[in-house]
Design an enzyme around this catalytic site. Structure first.
Site, PDB file in Angstrom:
ATOM      1  N   CYS A 261       0.854  -1.196   0.203  1.00  0.00           N
ATOM      2  CA  CYS A 261      -0.064  -0.218   0.042  1.00  0.00           C
ATOM      3  C   CYS A 261       0.827   1.383  -0.205  1.00  0.00           C
ATOM      4  O   CYS A 261       1.006   1.872   0.963  1.00  0.00           O
ATOM      5  CB  CYS A 261      -1.028  -0.174   1.543  1.00  0.00           C
ATOM      6  SG  CYS A 261      -1.811  -1.547   1.074  1.00  0.00           S
ATOM      7  N   ALA A 263       1.395   4.257  -1.863  1.00  0.00           N
ATOM      8  CA  ALA A 263       0.724   5.600  -1.545  1.00  0.00           C
ATOM      9  C   ALA A 263       1.877   6.293  -0.228  1.00  0.00           C
ATOM     10  O   ALA A 263       0.519   5.837   0.509  1.00  0.00           O
ATOM     11  CB  ALA A 263       0.187   6.124  -2.797  1.00  0.00           C
ATOM     12  N   CYS A 382      -0.550   3.917  11.185  1.00  0.00           N
ATOM     13  CA  CYS A 382      -0.515   4.911  11.836  1.00  0.00           C
ATOM     14  C   CYS A 382      -2.411   5.111  13.241  1.00  0.00           C
ATOM     15  O   CYS A 382      -2.478   6.837  12.918  1.00  0.00           O
ATOM     16  CB  CYS A 382      -0.690   6.229  11.254  1.00  0.00           C
ATOM     17  SG  CYS A 382      -1.807   5.935   9.387  1.00  0.00           S
TER      18      CYS A 382
END
Length: 430
Positions: A261, A263, A382
């Site tokens: 993943c 980008a 995150c």
């Protein structure tokens, strides 16, 4: 540019984020890129946008307790102007209360003239009581913290369920502060010592990170996108937590690596740097637009080993079976660890995030099959949500024999001075 015009630009961006689901960082960059504003006006607009968007629940509470009419009776346009005006009154020392009220009324007349009289009276009333916000009438603990720190009650309730109340309050406080601007030297083009000298010559304050040798905390960097050192690819803007995730994988020269993943590419570029541009990185992402941006930035940075693929990480590809030495899974997540950077995340509700664990579980399951025997993969997010972090890892290990958990860590803004982050390193047995 005059004050009225800068506030109108800020209003347009805030409205776009609130009601059209635009991303704050993209909306700001899009508007400012098209303008010829100087750095002062850009700074004012940026502060007004991020500040207002970061305090919407508190601002609406202030409106509600001071207003003669209910919030749902105020038009979207008028409410947005009132919110950004109250933010200036309450939180921007650089703006006089008179200017905040006056310019707010001028702007209201442009977007909803019928509400100008009401707005004028409301803003003057709030201005006369500046700084006085009484939350004592809110009895529910989660609701009170939600208003005080402008984070959805759902997120606050999840934090209170996961952590102790004292830790939750410390976390919410830190997530309400402005994060440090952190950059990483692109050692493919320049040394950290050389970069530090060049930055200092430009009047930029530079502080070395104690956690990453090539990273700096910086201040006074204006118009980053037009900075010559940035354009030359001498540095990348990246938080320490993101760098630590890439470092944990430990990509080396000559290896075949998958970034599932990828980008916008910060971790991808860092892995290429650690590999000294020797080897191969397959960078996957579902967004074609983001991949084009990644490709352009890779060229600026002098990164030559990235192969870009538009792919859905949840869909298994037989051709990739047992192909990679190392895999990075920077999984799509709720983002609760970076709400100070992307204020729209503060207001997420259960329905916004309920399907994420299913997506994450599918991605890590595919990664396990793509990994060579003896290979290593890192799963990172995150967010601070256990359902998207530890629970995903424990479930994967339980359902996939032959994998060993080598390391698992959580990073907290109030403890580690980084974004909120989760990193797990898993080894596949030979």
């Amino acid at each position: 540019m005059n004050a009225s015009n800068t506030r109108k630009i800020a209003y347009d961006i805030i409205y776009d984020v609130k009601y059209n689901k635009a991303y704050s960082n993209i909306a700001i960059n899009k508007r400012l890129k098209k303008s010829d504003l100087d750095y002062r006006d850009r700074g004012f607009i940026t502060e007004l946008v991020y500040g207002t968007l970061s305090k919407l629940i508190l601002l609406d509470y202030i409106i509600d307790v001071n207003s003669s009419i209910s919030l749902n009776k105020i038009s979207k346009s008028a409410l947005t102007v009132i919110e950004l005006s109250i933010y200036q009154i309450m939180f921007m020392d650089s703006v006089s209360e008179f200017a905040a009220v006056n310019e707010g009324v001028k702007l209201i007349k442009k977007v909803d003239k019928r509400a100008s009289g009401y707005a004028n009276a409301l803003l003057r009333n709030i201005s006369s009581n500046k700084g006085h916000v009484n939350l004592e009438n809110i009895r529910d603990k989660a609701e009170k913290l939600s208003v005080e720190y402008s984070v959805s009650k759902y997120i606050v309730s999840r934090f209170l369920r996961i952590y102790k109340e004292e830790f939750t309050i410390e976390l919410l406080k830190k997530l309400s502060e402005r994060p440090k601007l952190t950059i990483r030297t692109n050692t493919l083009k320049i040394s950290s010592m050389e970069l530090e000298i060049l930055l200092t010559k430009e009047g930029i304050e530079v502080e070395k990170s104690s956690m990453i040798e090539d990273a700096f905390y910086i201040k006074n960097l204006k118009n980053i996108g037009s900075n010559e050192l940035f354009q030359k690819g001498y540095f990348v803007i990246q938080d320490i937590s993101s760098m630590l995730a890439a470092r944990e994988l430990g990509a080396e020269e000559g290896e075949e690596v998958l970034d599932m993943c990828s980008a916008p590419g910060g971790k991808t570029f860092y892995m290429a740097q650690m590999m000294n541009n020797k080897g191969k990185i397959d960078a996957m992402d579902i967004s074609e637009h983001k991949l084009k941006l990644l490709s352009g930035r890779a060229s600026e940075l002098g990164v030559e080993i990235i192969n870009i693929h538009k792919k859905d990480a949840t869909v298994f590809d037989e051709k990739m079976l047992a192909k990679y030495d190392k895999i990075l899974i920077d999984a799509p997540c709720s983002g609760f660890g970076i709400i100070r950077r992307k204020p729209e995340i503060r207001y997420k509700e259960y329905l916004d995030v309920k399907d994420l664990p299913l997506i994450q579980a599918q991605i890590i399951a595919n990664a396990g099959r793509y990994l060579k025997p003896g290979g290593t993969m890192v799963y990172s997010t995150c967010t601070l949500e256990k359902k998207e972090n530890k629970d995903i890892i424990m479930s994967f290990l339980e359902n996939n024999k032959g994998f060993i958990l080598e390391n698992m860590k959580e990073l907290y803004p109030n403890v580690d001075e980084t974004d909120g982050f989760f990193i797990a390193k898993i080894k596949k047995e030979r």
